[in-house]
Design an enzyme around this catalytic site. Structure first.
Site, PDB file in Angstrom:
ATOM      1  N   PHE A  70       6.416   1.965  -4.628  1.00  0.00           N
ATOM      2  CA  PHE A  70       7.822   2.117  -4.222  1.00  0.00           C
ATOM      3  C   PHE A  70       8.421   3.483  -4.558  1.00  0.00           C
ATOM      4  O   PHE A  70       9.511   3.805  -4.095  1.00  0.00           O
ATOM      5  CB  PHE A  70       8.709   1.010  -4.828  1.00  0.00           C
ATOM      6  CG  PHE A  70       8.365  -0.358  -4.353  1.00  0.00           C
ATOM      7  CD1 PHE A  70       8.726  -0.787  -3.078  1.00  0.00           C
ATOM      8  CD2 PHE A  70       7.653  -1.235  -5.160  1.00  0.00           C
ATOM      9  CE1 PHE A  70       8.396  -2.052  -2.628  1.00  0.00           C
ATOM     10  CE2 PHE A  70       7.318  -2.505  -4.725  1.00  0.00           C
ATOM     11  CZ  PHE A  70       7.690  -2.919  -3.448  1.00  0.00           C
TER      12      PHE A  70
ATOM     13  N   TYR B 188       2.987   4.715   0.759  1.00  0.00           N
ATOM     14  CA  TYR B 188       3.672   5.249   1.935  1.00  0.00           C
ATOM     15  C   TYR B 188       2.686   6.116   2.716  1.00  0.00           C
ATOM     16  O   TYR B 188       1.928   6.891   2.132  1.00  0.00           O
ATOM     17  CB  TYR B 188       4.877   6.085   1.505  1.00  0.00           C
ATOM     18  CG  TYR B 188       5.930   5.322   0.737  1.00  0.00           C
ATOM     19  CD1 TYR B 188       6.603   4.249   1.315  1.00  0.00           C
ATOM     20  CD2 TYR B 188       6.254   5.666  -0.574  1.00  0.00           C
ATOM     21  CE1 TYR B 188       7.580   3.547   0.615  1.00  0.00           C
ATOM     22  CE2 TYR B 188       7.234   4.975  -1.286  1.00  0.00           C
ATOM     23  CZ  TYR B 188       7.887   3.912  -0.682  1.00  0.00           C
ATOM     24  OH  TYR B 188       8.848   3.215  -1.381  1.00  0.00           O
TER      25      TYR B 188
ATOM     26  N   HIS C 218      10.010  -9.566   0.329  1.00  0.00           N
ATOM     27  CA  HIS C 218       9.851  -8.122   0.133  1.00  0.00           C
ATOM     28  C   HIS C 218      11.183  -7.419   0.379  1.00  0.00           C
ATOM     29  O   HIS C 218      11.984  -7.865   1.211  1.00  0.00           O
ATOM     30  CB  HIS C 218       8.794  -7.590   1.109  1.00  0.00           C
ATOM     31  CG  HIS C 218       8.294  -6.216   0.799  1.00  0.00           C
ATOM     32  ND1 HIS C 218       8.939  -5.084   1.240  1.00  0.00           N
ATOM     33  CD2 HIS C 218       7.222  -5.797   0.086  1.00  0.00           C
ATOM     34  CE1 HIS C 218       8.282  -4.025   0.808  1.00  0.00           C
ATOM     35  NE2 HIS C 218       7.237  -4.425   0.112  1.00  0.00           N
TER      36      HIS C 218
ATOM     37  N   ASP D 100       0.850  -1.181   0.000  1.00  0.00           N
ATOM     38  CA  ASP D 100       0.000   0.000   0.000  1.00  0.00           C
ATOM     39  C   ASP D 100       0.891   1.238   0.000  1.00  0.00           C
ATOM     40  O   ASP D 100       2.103   1.129   0.194  1.00  0.00           O
ATOM     41  CB  ASP D 100      -0.996   0.001   1.158  1.00  0.00           C
ATOM     42  CG  ASP D 100      -0.351  -0.077   2.532  1.00  0.00           C
ATOM     43  OD1 ASP D 100       0.861  -0.336   2.611  1.00  0.00           O
ATOM     44  OD2 ASP D 100      -1.057   0.116   3.525  1.00  0.00           O
TER      45      ASP D 100
END
Length: 215
Positions: free
Chosen positions: A73, A62, A182, A60
């Site tokens: 990202f 930031y 991740h 999701d």
């Protein structure tokens, strides 16, 4: 959004789950601080569907001010590079020698046909995961199914549990799936570092007649 996405998105926006999501978001944006800003929620879909060759699935947005910009990202030029993206850059450097970006802004990836899609497209300020279970996951699954059915020779890069859970939606006989832990500092050493997704992606793209990505 790019007009190439309109047939899919217009149909999706009319479905009951999305109408409920839209009502939730309308109230949330009116009463709370939500990221990204409204006009950037669908920024990933500025990518021409016909030019999409790589899909990177995030979690999701930031949840800190000045960071979320509607691309998984990615952060604006002046924002500090987040820890997960620092690790992504480290893996690029290890994998192919160097990363091209001077900041944390990944628009240049988008411009090369990389769809930077989060699993959930909005979040309340300072509350990670706060918009999970509101309907975004259904939307993201629909996007992946649409890409799977209507494109060939895509590279799907799935980092982390949420992203990897979508693997069953992808036909691996006509697309390449690259999955690992991740890039978060909490998990990057559990299989993200050394997974070489960037060189593997470029090798696959070149083998199928597409330009490699300047990572």
């Amino acid at each position: 959004m790019h007009e190439s996405w309109k047939p899919f998105l217009s149909a999706e926006f009319e479905k009951p789950y999305f109408k409920e999501l839209a009502e939730f978001l309308h109230e949330a944006y009116e009463t709370k601080t939500i990221f990204p800003v409204k006009q950037n929620v669908f920024r990933a879909f500025l990518t021409d569907l016909n030019e999409v060759h790589v899909v990177i699935l995030g979690q999701d947005p930031y949840h800190t001010p000045g960071a979320a910009m509607g691309l998984a990202f990615s952060v604006p030029d002046r924002a500090p590079v987040p820890p997960s993206l620092i690790n992504i850059y480290k893996e690029i450097d290890s994998d192919i020698g160097h990363h091209a970006n001077k900041t944390g802004n990944l628009v240049n990836w988008q411009n090369q046909g990389v769809l930077l899609l989060n699993n959930v497209l909005t979040v309340e300020a300072h509350k990670a995961g706060s918009h999970r279970g509101k309907g975004w996951e259904i939307f993201t699954e629909a996007v992946i199914k649409y890409l799977n059915d209507n494109k060939e020779n895509l590279v799907f890069i799935l980092w982390g549990r949420d992203a990897r859970s979508k693997k069953s939606l992808i036909d691996t006989s006509k697309h390449l799936v690259l999955e690992s832990a991740h890039p978060s500092p909490l998990s990057a050493h559990n299989g993200f570092f050394g997974s070489k997704p960037f060189s593997k992606t470029n090798a696959y793209l070149e083998a199928h007649g597409f330009k490699k990505i300047d990572w």
